[in-house]
Design a protein around this motif. Structure first.
Motif, PDB file in Angstrom:
ATOM      1  N   ARG A 102       0.832  -1.217   0.000  1.00 23.35           N
ATOM      2  CA  ARG A 102       0.000   0.000   0.000  1.00 23.35           C
ATOM      3  C   ARG A 102       0.857   1.255   0.000  1.00 23.35           C
ATOM      4  O   ARG A 102       0.654   2.172  -0.810  1.00 23.35           O
ATOM      5  N   ASP A 103       1.853   1.311   0.893  1.00 24.42           N
ATOM      6  CA  ASP A 103       2.691   2.498   0.989  1.00 24.42           C
ATOM      7  C   ASP A 103       3.580   2.645  -0.240  1.00 24.42           C
ATOM      8  O   ASP A 103       3.904   3.770  -0.653  1.00 24.42           O
ATOM      9  N   PHE A 104       3.978   1.526  -0.830  1.00 25.23           N
ATOM     10  CA  PHE A 104       4.724   1.587  -2.085  1.00 25.23           C
ATOM     11  C   PHE A 104       3.868   2.220  -3.172  1.00 25.23           C
ATOM     12  O   PHE A 104       4.323   3.098  -3.920  1.00 25.23           O
ATOM     13  N   ALA A 105       2.618   1.788  -3.299  1.00 25.75           N
ATOM     14  CA  ALA A 105       1.738   2.333  -4.334  1.00 25.75           C
ATOM     15  C   ALA A 105       1.486   3.824  -4.119  1.00 25.75           C
ATOM     16  O   ALA A 105       1.423   4.600  -5.081  1.00 25.75           O
ATOM     17  N   ILE A 106       1.358   4.244  -2.862  1.00 21.08           N
ATOM     18  CA  ILE A 106       1.175   5.665  -2.568  1.00 21.08           C
ATOM     19  C   ILE A 106       2.386   6.468  -3.035  1.00 21.08           C
ATOM     20  O   ILE A 106       2.248   7.542  -3.634  1.00 21.08           O
ATOM     21  N   GLY A 107       3.578   5.949  -2.777  1.00 20.86           N
ATOM     22  CA  GLY A 107       4.791   6.668  -3.142  1.00 20.86           C
ATOM     23  C   GLY A 107       5.230   6.487  -4.575  1.00 20.86           C
ATOM     24  O   GLY A 107       5.972   7.330  -5.109  1.00 20.86           O
ATOM     25  N   HIS A 108       4.771   5.393  -5.211  1.00 22.73           N
ATOM     26  CA  HIS A 108       5.257   5.060  -6.552  1.00 22.73           C
ATOM     27  C   HIS A 108       4.101   4.557  -7.412  1.00 22.73           C
ATOM     28  O   HIS A 108       4.130   3.453  -7.958  1.00 22.73           O
ATOM     29  N   GLU A 109       3.108   5.391  -7.544  1.00 24.71           N
ATOM     30  CA  GLU A 109       1.923   5.011  -8.315  1.00 24.71           C
ATOM     31  C   GLU A 109       2.276   4.657  -9.756  1.00 24.71           C
ATOM     32  O   GLU A 109       1.670   3.769 -10.359  1.00 24.71           O
ATOM     33  N   GLU A 110       3.286   5.330 -10.295  1.00 24.98           N
ATOM     34  CA  GLU A 110       3.674   5.093 -11.687  1.00 24.98           C
ATOM     35  C   GLU A 110       4.261   3.707 -11.914  1.00 24.98           C
ATOM     36  O   GLU A 110       4.326   3.222 -13.047  1.00 24.98           O
ATOM     37  N   LYS A 207      -7.216   8.634  -0.679  1.00 27.29           N
ATOM     38  CA  LYS A 207      -8.245   9.242  -1.515  1.00 27.29           C
ATOM     39  C   LYS A 207      -7.687   9.721  -2.852  1.00 27.29           C
ATOM     40  O   LYS A 207      -8.424   9.818  -3.843  1.00 27.29           O
ATOM     41  N   ALA A 208      -6.385   9.991  -2.893  1.00 28.72           N
ATOM     42  CA  ALA A 208      -5.759  10.477  -4.123  1.00 28.72           C
ATOM     43  C   ALA A 208      -5.212   9.354  -4.993  1.00 28.72           C
ATOM     44  O   ALA A 208      -4.846   9.594  -6.145  1.00 28.72           O
ATOM     45  N   LEU A 209      -5.169   8.129  -4.470  1.00 27.75           N
ATOM     46  CA  LEU A 209      -4.540   7.019  -5.192  1.00 27.75           C
ATOM     47  C   LEU A 209      -5.472   6.490  -6.271  1.00 27.75           C
ATOM     48  O   LEU A 209      -6.586   6.059  -5.979  1.00 27.75           O
ATOM     49  N   ARG A 210      -5.030   6.485  -7.508  1.00 24.78           N
ATOM     50  CA  ARG A 210      -5.875   6.090  -8.629  1.00 24.78           C
ATOM     51  C   ARG A 210      -5.611   4.673  -9.127  1.00 24.78           C
ATOM     52  O   ARG A 210      -6.089   4.278 -10.185  1.00 24.78           O
ATOM     53  N   VAL A 211      -4.862   3.891  -8.358  1.00 24.04           N
ATOM     54  CA  VAL A 211      -4.530   2.519  -8.748  1.00 24.04           C
ATOM     55  C   VAL A 211      -5.735   1.611  -8.511  1.00 24.04           C
ATOM     56  O   VAL A 211      -6.344   1.658  -7.441  1.00 24.04           O
ATOM     57  N   PRO A 212      -6.118   0.771  -9.474  1.00 26.35           N
ATOM     58  CA  PRO A 212      -7.187  -0.208  -9.225  1.00 26.35           C
ATOM     59  C   PRO A 212      -6.778  -1.163  -8.109  1.00 26.35           C
ATOM     60  O   PRO A 212      -5.681  -1.708  -8.126  1.00 26.35           O
ATOM     61  N   THR A 213      -7.690  -1.366  -7.157  1.00 21.55           N
ATOM     62  CA  THR A 213      -7.321  -2.059  -5.920  1.00 21.55           C
ATOM     63  C   THR A 213      -8.382  -3.083  -5.533  1.00 21.55           C
ATOM     64  O   THR A 213      -9.577  -2.816  -5.609  1.00 21.55           O
ATOM     65  N   LEU A 214      -7.912  -4.247  -5.100  1.00 24.11           N
ATOM     66  CA  LEU A 214      -8.772  -5.259  -4.499  1.00 24.11           C
ATOM     67  C   LEU A 214      -8.344  -5.439  -3.055  1.00 24.11           C
ATOM     68  O   LEU A 214      -7.182  -5.738  -2.775  1.00 24.11           O
TER      69      LEU A 214
END
Length: 279
Positions: A102-110, A207-214
């Motif tokens: 989760r924290d990786f995706a927040i910091g490295h969404e790309e 709330k700002a994370l646009r990654v599709p998530t399950l």
């Protein structure tokens, strides 16, 4: 033995299959072997990568407490993905590994194609009791060695349904947990698990994370149910699966159901058809 020298440590990793990269990040009580039911299933269609965090042999086991933190675990993952040249990955994690993912995706969404969070967010609710219980078990581990960790897992309410329905599988889990390094587990509990941000502290980022998530959680995993519901409400493109009569690690407790839901999710993401999300 494949190892990657990243972020001051050597991380042991394994790769199976071909195709789009799918990376699984393990929990505190497990290691990369915890993902074996997923490796065997998903490697038919994906390039599946698993690895051991720092502190889990045969990865490097640093001796200093300062060599363990949530930030270091996240950076280890980033550098490992860069070392392997994986590009954007489907990323899944369980428990401690879910919080890292989760924290990786927040910091490295790309770098994150999709996100699967399993049993995430423990310590976000009833925090004082969580920290007190964690320190009690950690102090026992420090005094008595790895047998104290195994004994604690054997008694945990969040593991009870696994023990009841699959004694063989649970015994294998305990056997593998007993092979871990006691002081590394002490440092991870005190420096990473107890100090990482709670779900509530990440409201804006989620709330700002646009990654599709399950999001996946067992209905007997009390510390993680409310955090899972909160993340489902805050993440813009999230879905939630609650496993019936299931504890903290549905990937090994209910691998058939877990693989089905994860497979459907990944297929939806690959087709750009997940929960209002489009690439």
């Amino acid at each position: 033995m494949p190892t990657a020298s990243v972020n001051g440590v050597d991380l042991y990793w394994e790769e199976t299959g071909q195709g789009t990269p799918l990376v699984w990040v393990h929990e505190y009580g497990g290691d990369l072997r915890s993902w074996e039911p997923q490796v065997r299933y998903f490697s038919r269609r994906y390039r599946v990568v698993t690895y051991n965090h720092r502190g889990y042999p045969p990865s490097t086991v640093p001796r200093a407490a300062s060599d363990y933190s949530q930030g270091l675990l996240v950076e280890d993952l980033r550098q490992l993905l860069m070392h392997l040249g994986l590009g954007r990955v489907h990323l899944g994690g369980c428990s401690m590994g879910a919080n890292v993912a989760r924290d990786f995706a927040i910091g490295h969404e790309e770098m994150t194609r999709s996100l699967i969070l399993v049993g995430a967010g423990a310590g976000s609710v009833n925090r004082e009791q969580f920290l007190k219980t964690l320190e009690t078990s950690t102090a026992e581990l420090e005094r008595e060695g790895i047998s104290a960790l195994v004994r604690n897992f054997d008694r945990l309410a969040t593991r009870a349904s696994f023990k009841e329905k699959d004694p063989r599988g649970f015994a294998e889990f305990l056997l593998q947990a007993g092979e871990h390094d006691a002081m590394a587990c002490v440092h991870l509990a005190r420096e990473a698990i107890s100090k990482r941000k709670t779900v509530f502290e990440l409201e804006g980022e989620l709330k700002a994370l646009r990654v599709p998530t399950l999001i996946m959680v067992g209905d007997r995993d009390a510390p993680c149910i409310e955090p899972s519901l909160i993340m489902r409400g805050w993440l813009p493109h999230a879905g939630l699966v609650i496993f019936p009569a299931c504890g903290h690690t549905p990937n090994i407790e209910e691998p058939g159901m877990f693989n089905f839901h994860a497979s459907e999710f990944l297929a939806s993401v690959d087709r750009g058809r997940w929960a209002g999300w489009s690439p």
